[in-house]
Write a protein that holds these residues in place. Sequence first.
Motif, PDB file in Angstrom:
ATOM      1  N   LYS A  13      34.314  33.968  35.367  1.00  0.00           N
ATOM      2  CA  LYS A  13      34.675  33.951  34.083  1.00  0.00           C
ATOM      3  C   LYS A  13      34.028  33.529  32.875  1.00  0.00           C
ATOM      4  O   LYS A  13      34.255  34.296  31.912  1.00  0.00           O
ATOM      5  N   ALA A  14      33.179  32.734  33.069  1.00  0.00           N
ATOM      6  CA  ALA A  14      32.180  32.378  32.032  1.00  0.00           C
ATOM      7  C   ALA A  14      31.309  33.755  31.762  1.00  0.00           C
ATOM      8  O   ALA A  14      30.995  33.945  30.598  1.00  0.00           O
ATOM      9  N   GLN A  15      30.776  34.264  32.887  1.00  0.00           N
ATOM     10  CA  GLN A  15      30.212  35.446  32.445  1.00  0.00           C
ATOM     11  C   GLN A  15      30.583  36.734  31.798  1.00  0.00           C
ATOM     12  O   GLN A  15      30.217  37.083  31.094  1.00  0.00           O
ATOM     13  N   ARG A  20      32.625  45.231  39.045  1.00  0.00           N
ATOM     14  CA  ARG A  20      32.534  44.868  40.733  1.00  0.00           C
ATOM     15  C   ARG A  20      32.445  43.432  41.058  1.00  0.00           C
ATOM     16  O   ARG A  20      33.278  42.961  41.865  1.00  0.00           O
ATOM     17  N   THR A  21      31.741  42.601  40.474  1.00  0.00           N
ATOM     18  CA  THR A  21      31.702  41.091  40.573  1.00  0.00           C
ATOM     19  C   THR A  21      33.048  40.705  40.311  1.00  0.00           C
ATOM     20  O   THR A  21      33.648  39.504  40.814  1.00  0.00           O
ATOM     21  N   VAL A  22      33.589  41.005  38.901  1.00  0.00           N
ATOM     22  CA  VAL A  22      34.691  40.520  38.525  1.00  0.00           C
ATOM     23  C   VAL A  22      35.905  40.838  39.556  1.00  0.00           C
ATOM     24  O   VAL A  22      36.695  39.901  39.886  1.00  0.00           O
ATOM     25  N   TYR A  23      35.792  42.088  40.102  1.00  0.00           N
ATOM     26  CA  TYR A  23      36.836  42.453  40.950  1.00  0.00           C
ATOM     27  C   TYR A  23      36.877  41.633  42.364  1.00  0.00           C
ATOM     28  O   TYR A  23      37.967  41.174  42.722  1.00  0.00           O
ATOM     29  N   ASP A  38      38.138  36.188  46.063  1.00  0.00           N
ATOM     30  CA  ASP A  38      38.003  34.545  45.885  1.00  0.00           C
ATOM     31  C   ASP A  38      39.399  33.977  45.427  1.00  0.00           C
ATOM     32  O   ASP A  38      39.694  32.846  46.118  1.00  0.00           O
ATOM     33  N   MET A  39      40.065  34.407  44.575  1.00  0.00           N
ATOM     34  CA  MET A  39      41.410  33.819  43.824  1.00  0.00           C
ATOM     35  C   MET A  39      42.302  33.905  44.892  1.00  0.00           C
ATOM     36  O   MET A  39      43.171  33.139  45.338  1.00  0.00           O
ATOM     37  N   LYS A  40      42.372  34.968  45.932  1.00  0.00           N
ATOM     38  CA  LYS A  40      43.383  35.025  47.075  1.00  0.00           C
ATOM     39  C   LYS A  40      43.305  33.923  47.840  1.00  0.00           C
ATOM     40  O   LYS A  40      44.195  33.235  48.168  1.00  0.00           O
ATOM     41  N   VAL A  41      41.934  33.659  48.226  1.00  0.00           N
ATOM     42  CA  VAL A  41      41.975  32.464  48.973  1.00  0.00           C
ATOM     43  C   VAL A  41      42.037  31.232  48.592  1.00  0.00           C
ATOM     44  O   VAL A  41      42.759  30.209  48.963  1.00  0.00           O
ATOM     45  N   LEU A  71      47.159  42.090  38.985  1.00  0.00           N
ATOM     46  CA  LEU A  71      46.754  42.699  37.625  1.00  0.00           C
ATOM     47  C   LEU A  71      45.485  42.436  37.237  1.00  0.00           C
ATOM     48  O   LEU A  71      44.875  43.551  36.508  1.00  0.00           O
ATOM     49  N   LEU A  72      44.770  41.490  37.632  1.00  0.00           N
ATOM     50  CA  LEU A  72      43.196  41.158  37.135  1.00  0.00           C
ATOM     51  C   LEU A  72      42.424  42.351  37.834  1.00  0.00           C
ATOM     52  O   LEU A  72      41.616  42.925  36.994  1.00  0.00           O
ATOM     53  N   GLN A  73      42.584  42.511  38.873  1.00  0.00           N
ATOM     54  CA  GLN A  73      41.962  43.710  39.727  1.00  0.00           C
ATOM     55  C   GLN A  73      42.279  45.024  39.197  1.00  0.00           C
ATOM     56  O   GLN A  73      41.319  45.966  39.123  1.00  0.00           O
ATOM     57  N   LYS A  74      43.594  45.348  38.766  1.00  0.00           N
ATOM     58  CA  LYS A  74      43.783  46.572  38.270  1.00  0.00           C
ATOM     59  C   LYS A  74      43.021  46.698  36.705  1.00  0.00           C
ATOM     60  O   LYS A  74      42.718  48.001  36.478  1.00  0.00           O
ATOM     61  N   VAL A  75      43.174  45.672  35.985  1.00  0.00           N
ATOM     62  CA  VAL A  75      42.548  45.705  34.752  1.00  0.00           C
ATOM     63  C   VAL A  75      41.015  46.079  34.792  1.00  0.00           C
ATOM     64  O   VAL A  75      40.540  46.789  34.024  1.00  0.00           O
ATOM     65  N   VAL A  76      40.406  45.283  35.799  1.00  0.00           N
ATOM     66  CA  VAL A  76      38.766  45.596  35.965  1.00  0.00           C
ATOM     67  C   VAL A  76      38.689  46.915  36.367  1.00  0.00           C
ATOM     68  O   VAL A  76      37.840  47.528  35.803  1.00  0.00           O
TER      69      VAL A  76
END
Length: 196
Positions: A90-92, A120-123, A128-131, A151-156
Motif C-alpha cells: 500500500k505504501a509503495q 503484479r506485486t499489488v495483485y 495476502d489479503m484473502k488470508v 475489486l482490487l485485483q480487477k482494478v490492478v
Amino acid sequence: MKSPSTLIALAALCQPASTLAFAPSSTGERTSRTRCEASRRDFLSTAVATAGIAVSSTTLFTPLPSAAVGLGEGGLPEGAAQFSRVIKVKAQLKSVAKRVAEQPDDITKEEWDKIDDFLRTVYSAGNDMKVISKGIFDPSKKEKADEDIKLLQKVVQAAQKPVAQKDVKGFSTIATKADSLFDDFLDQLRDVPDEL
C-alpha cells in the motif's frame, strides 16, 4: 579452536590411563588384561557420556530458528507477515502513484516496465489479503472485505492498459481507486466500535 565437547572427551579418555598407573597389580598378565578390560569399559562409558554432552551442548548453544531470522526477513508469523506485506505494498503504491503524478516526463520506458511488474506485486497482495480476511468473524465485514479484494485485483488488472500506453492520468486514477480499496479493506479489520 577445539570445541568444549572435544576437550571434555580428550580429558575423559586420558583419565583411565593415569588412574591405572597407580593401581596395585599382582601379576603382569592379569595387569594387562585388567588394564585392557578397564580401558574398554572406560572408553565405552566415556564415549556415551561425551556423546550426551556433545548433543546437549549443541542443542543448548544452537540459536532458535525464529531468533536467527530478522523481522524484515520473514521472521514474522504467517498472519503478521501477510499483514506487513499488504501495508508495505500500500505504501509503495502511494509512492509510485506520487512519482508518476509529479514527474510524468521523467519516467523512462524501463520505469514503466518496472511499474508493470509492480502491479503484479499489488495483485499478489490481494492473495495476502484473502488470508488476513479469514480472521474477520463478522459476516458482513468479511463479505465486504472479500468484495474489496476481488475489486482490487480487477482494478490492478485494468491498470496494465494505462501503464502499457504510458497514460499518466489513467494510471493515477486507478492507483487512487486501489489505494481507497486498501483503506476500505483495512477498515474491515477493525473490530472496535466507532462509539469509543
